[in-house]
Design a protein around this motif. Structure first.
Motif, PDB file in Angstrom:
ATOM      1  N   GLN A  59      -7.592  -5.686  -4.746  1.00 49.70           N
ATOM      2  CA  GLN A  59      -8.323  -4.615  -4.080  1.00 49.70           C
ATOM      3  C   GLN A  59      -7.452  -4.043  -2.964  1.00 49.70           C
ATOM      4  O   GLN A  59      -7.421  -4.578  -1.857  1.00 49.70           O
ATOM      5  CB  GLN A  59      -9.628  -5.150  -3.497  1.00 49.70           C
ATOM      6  N   PRO A  60      -6.737  -2.952  -3.261  1.00 52.82           N
ATOM      7  CA  PRO A  60      -5.856  -2.393  -2.246  1.00 52.82           C
ATOM      8  C   PRO A  60      -6.625  -1.678  -1.149  1.00 52.82           C
ATOM      9  O   PRO A  60      -7.684  -1.093  -1.392  1.00 52.82           O
ATOM     10  CB  PRO A  60      -4.980  -1.417  -3.035  1.00 52.82           C
ATOM     11  N   GLY A  61      -6.109  -1.764   0.056  1.00 52.53           N
ATOM     12  CA  GLY A  61      -6.622  -1.003   1.193  1.00 52.53           C
ATOM     13  C   GLY A  61      -5.621   0.096   1.482  1.00 52.53           C
ATOM     14  O   GLY A  61      -5.603   1.128   0.827  1.00 52.53           O
ATOM     15  N   ILE A  62      -4.736  -0.158   2.421  1.00 51.09           N
ATOM     16  CA  ILE A  62      -3.691   0.817   2.748  1.00 51.09           C
ATOM     17  C   ILE A  62      -2.620   0.793   1.666  1.00 51.09           C
ATOM     18  O   ILE A  62      -2.174  -0.279   1.247  1.00 51.09           O
ATOM     19  CB  ILE A  62      -3.040   0.466   4.106  1.00 51.09           C
ATOM     20  N   ILE A  63      -2.205   1.975   1.214  1.00 49.00           N
ATOM     21  CA  ILE A  63      -1.066   2.102   0.303  1.00 49.00           C
ATOM     22  C   ILE A  63      -0.164   3.181   0.872  1.00 49.00           C
ATOM     23  O   ILE A  63      -0.609   4.308   1.112  1.00 49.00           O
ATOM     24  CB  ILE A  63      -1.497   2.462  -1.132  1.00 49.00           C
ATOM     25  N   ILE A  64       1.093   2.829   1.087  1.00 47.85           N
ATOM     26  CA  ILE A  64       2.064   3.748   1.682  1.00 47.85           C
ATOM     27  C   ILE A  64       3.208   3.964   0.697  1.00 47.85           C
ATOM     28  O   ILE A  64       3.707   3.009   0.090  1.00 47.85           O
ATOM     29  CB  ILE A  64       2.618   3.168   2.999  1.00 47.85           C
ATOM     30  N   GLU A  65       3.606   5.211   0.562  1.00 45.42           N
ATOM     31  CA  GLU A  65       4.745   5.557  -0.288  1.00 45.42           C
ATOM     32  C   GLU A  65       5.813   6.202   0.580  1.00 45.42           C
ATOM     33  O   GLU A  65       5.541   7.132   1.331  1.00 45.42           O
ATOM     34  CB  GLU A  65       4.289   6.536  -1.366  1.00 45.42           C
ATOM     35  N   GLU A  66       7.024   5.695   0.474  1.00 42.61           N
ATOM     36  CA  GLU A  66       8.167   6.268   1.181  1.00 42.61           C
ATOM     37  C   GLU A  66       9.335   6.299   0.202  1.00 42.61           C
ATOM     38  O   GLU A  66       9.935   5.257  -0.092  1.00 42.61           O
ATOM     39  CB  GLU A  66       8.511   5.421   2.418  1.00 42.61           C
ATOM     40  N   GLY A  67       9.593   7.466  -0.338  1.00 40.46           N
ATOM     41  CA  GLY A  67      10.642   7.576  -1.352  1.00 40.46           C
ATOM     42  C   GLY A  67      10.289   6.741  -2.565  1.00 40.46           C
ATOM     43  O   GLY A  67       9.199   6.864  -3.127  1.00 40.46           O
ATOM     44  N   ASN A  68      11.202   5.838  -2.944  1.00 40.03           N
ATOM     45  CA  ASN A  68      10.953   5.012  -4.135  1.00 40.03           C
ATOM     46  C   ASN A  68      10.311   3.657  -3.791  1.00 40.03           C
ATOM     47  O   ASN A  68      10.246   2.771  -4.636  1.00 40.03           O
ATOM     48  CB  ASN A  68      12.255   4.796  -4.906  1.00 40.03           C
ATOM     49  N   ILE A  69       9.805   3.517  -2.550  1.00 41.43           N
ATOM     50  CA  ILE A  69       9.158   2.277  -2.126  1.00 41.43           C
ATOM     51  C   ILE A  69       7.662   2.510  -1.941  1.00 41.43           C
ATOM     52  O   ILE A  69       7.249   3.501  -1.336  1.00 41.43           O
ATOM     53  CB  ILE A  69       9.760   1.757  -0.795  1.00 41.43           C
ATOM     54  N   VAL A  70       6.853   1.587  -2.465  1.00 39.13           N
ATOM     55  CA  VAL A  70       5.394   1.613  -2.285  1.00 39.13           C
ATOM     56  C   VAL A  70       5.002   0.279  -1.671  1.00 39.13           C
ATOM     57  O   VAL A  70       5.431  -0.779  -2.139  1.00 39.13           O
ATOM     58  CB  VAL A  70       4.656   1.822  -3.624  1.00 39.13           C
ATOM     59  N   ILE A  71       4.206   0.345  -0.604  1.00 33.93           N
ATOM     60  CA  ILE A  71       3.720  -0.859   0.063  1.00 33.93           C
ATOM     61  C   ILE A  71       2.201  -0.828   0.049  1.00 33.93           C
ATOM     62  O   ILE A  71       1.600   0.185   0.412  1.00 33.93           O
ATOM     63  CB  ILE A  71       4.223  -0.940   1.522  1.00 33.93           C
ATOM     64  N   SER A  72       1.601  -1.914  -0.386  1.00 36.05           N
ATOM     65  CA  SER A  72       0.130  -1.996  -0.396  1.00 36.05           C
ATOM     66  C   SER A  72      -0.314  -3.208   0.409  1.00 36.05           C
ATOM     67  O   SER A  72       0.342  -4.253   0.407  1.00 36.05           O
ATOM     68  CB  SER A  72      -0.416  -2.080  -1.822  1.00 36.05           C
ATOM     69  N   HIS A  73      -1.427  -3.038   1.108  1.00 39.94           N
ATOM     70  CA  HIS A  73      -2.072  -4.111   1.871  1.00 39.94           C
ATOM     71  C   HIS A  73      -3.396  -4.346   1.175  1.00 39.94           C
ATOM     72  O   HIS A  73      -4.210  -3.422   1.074  1.00 39.94           O
ATOM     73  CB  HIS A  73      -2.263  -3.660   3.322  1.00 39.94           C
ATOM     74  N   SER A  74      -3.618  -5.535   0.654  1.00 38.78           N
ATOM     75  CA  SER A  74      -4.783  -5.742  -0.205  1.00 38.78           C
ATOM     76  C   SER A  74      -5.424  -7.102  -0.023  1.00 38.78           C
ATOM     77  O   SER A  74      -4.848  -8.005   0.577  1.00 38.78           O
ATOM     78  CB  SER A  74      -4.361  -5.572  -1.671  1.00 38.78           C
ATOM     79  N   VAL A  75      -6.628  -7.209  -0.574  1.00 44.06           N
ATOM     80  CA  VAL A  75      -7.318  -8.485  -0.695  1.00 44.06           C
ATOM     81  C   VAL A  75      -7.253  -8.861  -2.169  1.00 44.06           C
ATOM     82  O   VAL A  75      -7.525  -8.037  -3.040  1.00 44.06           O
ATOM     83  CB  VAL A  75      -8.796  -8.382  -0.250  1.00 44.06           C
ATOM     84  N   VAL A  76      -6.877 -10.106  -2.424  1.00 48.40           N
ATOM     85  CA  VAL A  76      -6.780 -10.583  -3.794  1.00 48.40           C
ATOM     86  C   VAL A  76      -7.689 -11.787  -3.955  1.00 48.40           C
ATOM     87  O   VAL A  76      -7.615 -12.746  -3.191  1.00 48.40           O
ATOM     88  CB  VAL A  76      -5.325 -10.948  -4.161  1.00 48.40           C
TER      89      VAL A  76
END
Length: 129
Positions: A59-76
């Motif tokens: 369950q992703p919360g924040i998802i950030i995209e910067e160029g070819n990088i994606v960062i997600s902050h989630s509950v699993v």
């Protein structure tokens, strides 16, 4: 499709729909895994599907995209015996997930944290809508 849309679609199809054909669609043929408990390549993902808890939920919360990088902050849920908070870092190459890192920690309820704050980012996302 934006890189973060690729990640969300890939994760949903593989881990929620349990569609192993998503591996070929969304993961690069030379996929590199940095989680020390998993092997690199498509086989590592296929192996994971066979042992993953059927109730696994990302369950992703924040998802950030910067160029070819994606960062997600989630509950699993279903990765272990208790929910975990995960920061996943994905590198996208040629429209596919080429590399993955993660940081995982057990979720502590807000009622038991020293600051009284939740560890997930859902409230932040809700407030942005």
């Amino acid at each position: 499709m934006k890189n973060k849309e690729i990640v969300v679609k890939a994760m949903n199809e593989l881990f929620h729909e349990k569609d192993s054909t998503a591996i070929d669609r969304y993961w690069h043929s030379t996929y590199v895994q940095h989680n020390p408990s998993m092997i690199s390549g498509h086989q590592g993902l296929k192996d994971l599907l066979t042992i993953l808890d059927p109730k696994f939920r990302w369950q992703p919360g924040i998802i950030i995209e910067e160029g070819n990088i994606v960062i997600s902050h989630s509950v699993v849920n279903g990765w272990g015996t208790v929910p975990v908070i995960v920061v996943d870092i994905f590198r996208i190459e040629d429209g596919k997930i080429a590399e993955h890192w993660d940081v995982v920690q057990e979720e502590i309820p807000a009622s038991k944290s020293a600051n009284g704050n939740s560890m997930n980012s859902f409230n932040m996302i809700k407030n942005e809508k």
